[in-house]
Design a protein around this motif. Sequence first.
Motif, PDB file in Angstrom:
ATOM      1  N   GLY A 284       0.847  -1.210  -0.051  1.00 11.50           N
ATOM      2  CA  GLY A 284       0.062  -0.063   0.155  1.00 11.50           C
ATOM      3  C   GLY A 284       0.704   1.138   0.219  1.00 11.50           C
ATOM      4  N   GLN A 285       2.076   1.053  -0.243  1.00  9.24           N
ATOM      5  CA  GLN A 285       2.813   2.343  -0.314  1.00  9.24           C
ATOM      6  C   GLN A 285       3.663   2.351  -1.669  1.00  9.24           C
ATOM      7  OE1 GLN A 285       6.417   2.977  -0.672  1.00  9.24           O
ATOM      8  NE2 GLN A 285       6.230   5.180   0.033  1.00  9.24           N
ATOM      9  N   SER A 286       3.398   3.504  -2.308  1.00  8.37           N
ATOM     10  CA  SER A 286       3.807   3.590  -3.806  1.00  8.37           C
ATOM     11  C   SER A 286       5.143   3.097  -4.281  1.00  8.37           C
ATOM     12  CB  SER A 286       3.657   5.022  -4.402  1.00  8.37           C
ATOM     13  OG  SER A 286       4.349   5.733  -3.748  1.00  8.37           O
ATOM     14  N   THR A 287       6.180   3.400  -3.350  1.00  6.39           N
ATOM     15  CA  THR A 287       7.674   3.049  -3.795  1.00  6.39           C
ATOM     16  C   THR A 287       7.801   1.364  -3.618  1.00  6.39           C
ATOM     17  OG1 THR A 287       8.621   5.087  -2.728  1.00  6.39           O
ATOM     18  CG2 THR A 287      10.066   3.139  -3.097  1.00  6.39           C
ATOM     19  N   ARG A 288       7.180   0.894  -2.573  1.00  8.62           N
ATOM     20  CA  ARG A 288       7.144  -0.470  -2.180  1.00  8.62           C
ATOM     21  C   ARG A 288       6.433  -1.195  -3.304  1.00  8.62           C
ATOM     22  NH1 ARG A 288       7.333   0.851   3.044  1.00  8.62           N
ATOM     23  NH2 ARG A 288       5.240   0.541   3.729  1.00  8.62           N
ATOM     24  N   LEU A 289       5.170  -0.765  -3.602  1.00  5.46           N
ATOM     25  CA  LEU A 289       4.533  -1.428  -4.854  1.00  5.46           C
ATOM     26  C   LEU A 289       5.298  -1.385  -6.172  1.00  5.46           C
ATOM     27  CD1 LEU A 289       1.872  -2.794  -5.801  1.00  5.46           C
ATOM     28  CD2 LEU A 289       0.985  -0.472  -6.139  1.00  5.46           C
ATOM     29  N   SER A 290       6.088  -0.318  -6.477  1.00  4.59           N
ATOM     30  CA  SER A 290       6.995  -0.089  -7.530  1.00  4.59           C
ATOM     31  C   SER A 290       8.070  -1.204  -7.563  1.00  4.59           C
ATOM     32  CB  SER A 290       7.614   1.375  -7.706  1.00  4.59           C
ATOM     33  OG  SER A 290       6.626   2.077  -7.874  1.00  4.59           O
ATOM     34  N   VAL A 291       8.917  -1.315  -6.321  1.00  6.52           N
ATOM     35  CA  VAL A 291       9.900  -2.475  -6.148  1.00  6.52           C
ATOM     36  C   VAL A 291       9.411  -3.763  -6.422  1.00  6.52           C
ATOM     37  CG1 VAL A 291      11.320  -3.388  -4.580  1.00  6.52           C
ATOM     38  CG2 VAL A 291      10.975  -0.909  -4.699  1.00  6.52           C
ATOM     39  N   PHE A 292       8.121  -3.884  -5.882  1.00  5.49           N
ATOM     40  CA  PHE A 292       7.646  -5.354  -5.941  1.00  5.49           C
ATOM     41  C   PHE A 292       7.211  -5.539  -7.447  1.00  5.49           C
ATOM     42  CE2 PHE A 292       4.039  -8.501  -5.810  1.00  5.49           C
ATOM     43  CZ  PHE A 292       4.842  -9.500  -5.157  1.00  5.49           C
ATOM     44  N   ARG A 293       6.710  -4.607  -8.137  1.00  2.00           N
ATOM     45  CA  ARG A 293       6.162  -4.586  -9.556  1.00  2.00           C
ATOM     46  C   ARG A 293       7.353  -4.973 -10.369  1.00  2.00           C
ATOM     47  NH1 ARG A 293       2.259  -1.041 -11.992  1.00  2.00           N
ATOM     48  NH2 ARG A 293       1.999  -2.449 -13.504  1.00  2.00           N
ATOM     49  N   LEU A 294       8.614  -4.283 -10.163  1.00  4.68           N
ATOM     50  CA  LEU A 294       9.606  -4.477 -10.674  1.00  4.68           C
ATOM     51  C   LEU A 294      10.246  -5.867 -10.741  1.00  4.68           C
ATOM     52  CD1 LEU A 294      12.529  -1.986 -11.363  1.00  4.68           C
ATOM     53  CD2 LEU A 294      13.088  -4.196 -10.387  1.00  4.68           C
ATOM     54  N   LEU A 295      10.220  -6.356  -9.289  1.00  6.48           N
ATOM     55  CA  LEU A 295      10.829  -7.570  -9.249  1.00  6.48           C
ATOM     56  C   LEU A 295       9.812  -8.788  -9.693  1.00  6.48           C
ATOM     57  CD1 LEU A 295      11.982  -7.377  -5.585  1.00  6.48           C
ATOM     58  CD2 LEU A 295      13.384  -7.503  -7.633  1.00  6.48           C
ATOM     59  N   VAL A 296       8.561  -8.509  -9.843  1.00  4.81           N
ATOM     60  CA  VAL A 296       7.535  -9.621 -10.456  1.00  4.81           C
ATOM     61  C   VAL A 296       7.837  -9.440 -12.061  1.00  4.81           C
ATOM     62  CG1 VAL A 296       5.123  -9.835 -11.306  1.00  4.81           C
ATOM     63  CG2 VAL A 296       5.812  -9.290  -8.676  1.00  4.81           C
TER      64      VAL A 296
ATOM     65  N   HIS B  88      12.691  -0.084   2.425  1.00  2.04           N
ATOM     66  CA  HIS B  88      11.580  -0.583   1.383  1.00  2.04           C
ATOM     67  C   HIS B  88      11.695  -2.144   1.445  1.00  2.04           C
ATOM     68  CE1 HIS B  88       9.321   3.122   1.322  1.00  2.04           C
ATOM     69  NE2 HIS B  88      10.140   3.785   0.591  1.00  2.04           N
ATOM     70  N   LEU B  89      12.896  -2.529   1.109  1.00  2.00           N
ATOM     71  CA  LEU B  89      12.938  -4.117   0.888  1.00  2.00           C
ATOM     72  C   LEU B  89      12.776  -4.804   2.237  1.00  2.00           C
ATOM     73  CD1 LEU B  89      15.947  -3.975  -1.442  1.00  2.00           C
ATOM     74  CD2 LEU B  89      13.799  -4.986  -1.992  1.00  2.00           C
ATOM     75  N   LYS B  90      13.141  -4.288   3.238  1.00  2.00           N
ATOM     76  CA  LYS B  90      12.955  -4.641   4.668  1.00  2.00           C
ATOM     77  C   LYS B  90      11.411  -4.859   4.906  1.00  2.00           C
ATOM     78  CE  LYS B  90      13.570  -3.534   9.412  1.00  2.00           C
ATOM     79  NZ  LYS B  90      13.827  -2.354  10.138  1.00  2.00           N
ATOM     80  N   GLU B  91      10.723  -4.054   4.583  1.00  2.00           N
ATOM     81  CA  GLU B  91       9.290  -4.110   4.578  1.00  2.00           C
ATOM     82  C   GLU B  91       8.679  -5.323   3.734  1.00  2.00           C
ATOM     83  OE1 GLU B  91       7.376  -2.124   7.158  1.00  2.00           O
ATOM     84  OE2 GLU B  91       9.223  -1.670   7.840  1.00  2.00           O
ATOM     85  N   LEU B  92       9.123  -5.128   2.710  1.00  2.00           N
ATOM     86  CA  LEU B  92       8.530  -6.258   1.803  1.00  2.00           C
ATOM     87  C   LEU B  92       9.034  -7.538   2.282  1.00  2.00           C
ATOM     88  CD1 LEU B  92       8.919  -4.172  -1.548  1.00  2.00           C
ATOM     89  CD2 LEU B  92       6.946  -5.188  -0.721  1.00  2.00           C
ATOM     90  N   SER B  93      10.339  -7.825   2.722  1.00  2.00           N
ATOM     91  CA  SER B  93      10.442  -9.036   3.091  1.00  2.00           C
ATOM     92  C   SER B  93       9.995  -9.273   4.428  1.00  2.00           C
ATOM     93  CB  SER B  93      12.247  -8.783   3.395  1.00  2.00           C
ATOM     94  OG  SER B  93      12.815 -10.169   3.909  1.00  2.00           O
ATOM     95  N   ALA B  94       9.672  -8.396   5.281  1.00  2.00           N
ATOM     96  CA  ALA B  94       8.962  -8.769   6.500  1.00  2.00           C
ATOM     97  C   ALA B  94       7.567  -9.264   6.150  1.00  2.00           C
ATOM     98  CB  ALA B  94       8.984  -7.563   7.247  1.00  2.00           C
ATOM     99  N   ALA B  95       6.985  -8.653   5.253  1.00  3.49           N
ATOM    100  CA  ALA B  95       5.713  -9.443   4.764  1.00  3.49           C
ATOM    101  C   ALA B  95       5.655 -10.793   3.860  1.00  3.49           C
ATOM    102  CB  ALA B  95       5.052  -8.105   3.921  1.00  3.49           C
ATOM    103  N   GLY B  96       6.929 -11.220   3.769  1.00  4.78           N
ATOM    104  CA  GLY B  96       7.034 -12.378   2.807  1.00  4.78           C
ATOM    105  C   GLY B  96       6.942 -12.253   1.317  1.00  4.78           C
ATOM    106  N   LEU B  97       7.087 -10.875   0.931  1.00  7.45           N
ATOM    107  CA  LEU B  97       6.744 -10.802  -0.680  1.00  7.45           C
ATOM    108  C   LEU B  97       8.031 -10.926  -1.217  1.00  7.45           C
ATOM    109  CD1 LEU B  97       4.320  -7.804  -0.123  1.00  7.45           C
ATOM    110  CD2 LEU B  97       3.744 -10.051  -1.066  1.00  7.45           C
ATOM    111  N   VAL B  98       9.164 -10.328  -0.612  1.00 14.84           N
ATOM    112  CA  VAL B  98      10.528 -10.531  -1.464  1.00 14.84           C
ATOM    113  C   VAL B  98      11.535 -11.279  -0.554  1.00 14.84           C
ATOM    114  CG1 VAL B  98      10.002  -8.320  -2.514  1.00 14.84           C
ATOM    115  CG2 VAL B  98      11.380  -8.341  -0.708  1.00 14.84           C
ATOM    116  N   GLU B  99      12.534 -11.874  -1.100  1.00 15.34           N
ATOM    117  CA  GLU B  99      13.710 -12.419  -0.443  1.00 15.34           C
ATOM    118  C   GLU B  99      14.862 -12.006  -1.246  1.00 15.34           C
ATOM    119  OE1 GLU B  99      12.929 -16.809  -0.669  1.00 15.34           O
ATOM    120  OE2 GLU B  99      13.231 -16.795  -2.921  1.00 15.34           O
TER     121      GLU B  99
END
Length: 106
Positions: free
Chosen positions: A14-26, A52-63
């Motif tokens: 729900g945060q624009s930078t994290r969503l952009s990072v996740f979409r790039l990785l997808v 932002h990577l720490k937050e995504l990692s804590a949510a289990g969305l990235v590694e």
Amino acid sequence: MEIEDATLALSALGQSTRLSVFRLLVEAGPEGVPAGGIAGALSLPGATLSFHLKELSAAGLVEGEQRGRSIRYRARFETMNALIEFLTRNCCGGDTSRCAPREKSC
């Protein structure tokens, strides 16, 4: 996936930078992207990206995987798919043909 995990994942996305990072990785697929590549592609300072990577990692969305002196990050597709399944679990009273994603026409 249960509601607590879904809430954590949705909050992270729900945060624009994290969503952009996740979409790039997808988009990058299973090979992932080195941290420096993410920072460059999104014009992010290293410290900001780390947060932002720490937050995504804590949510289990990235590694991340250490490769030499850098870390390569990838989306955790199993978590993404579990979140999608959670969100659509009882869609349209079980008639998934009514709420399935529509195919794009080019």
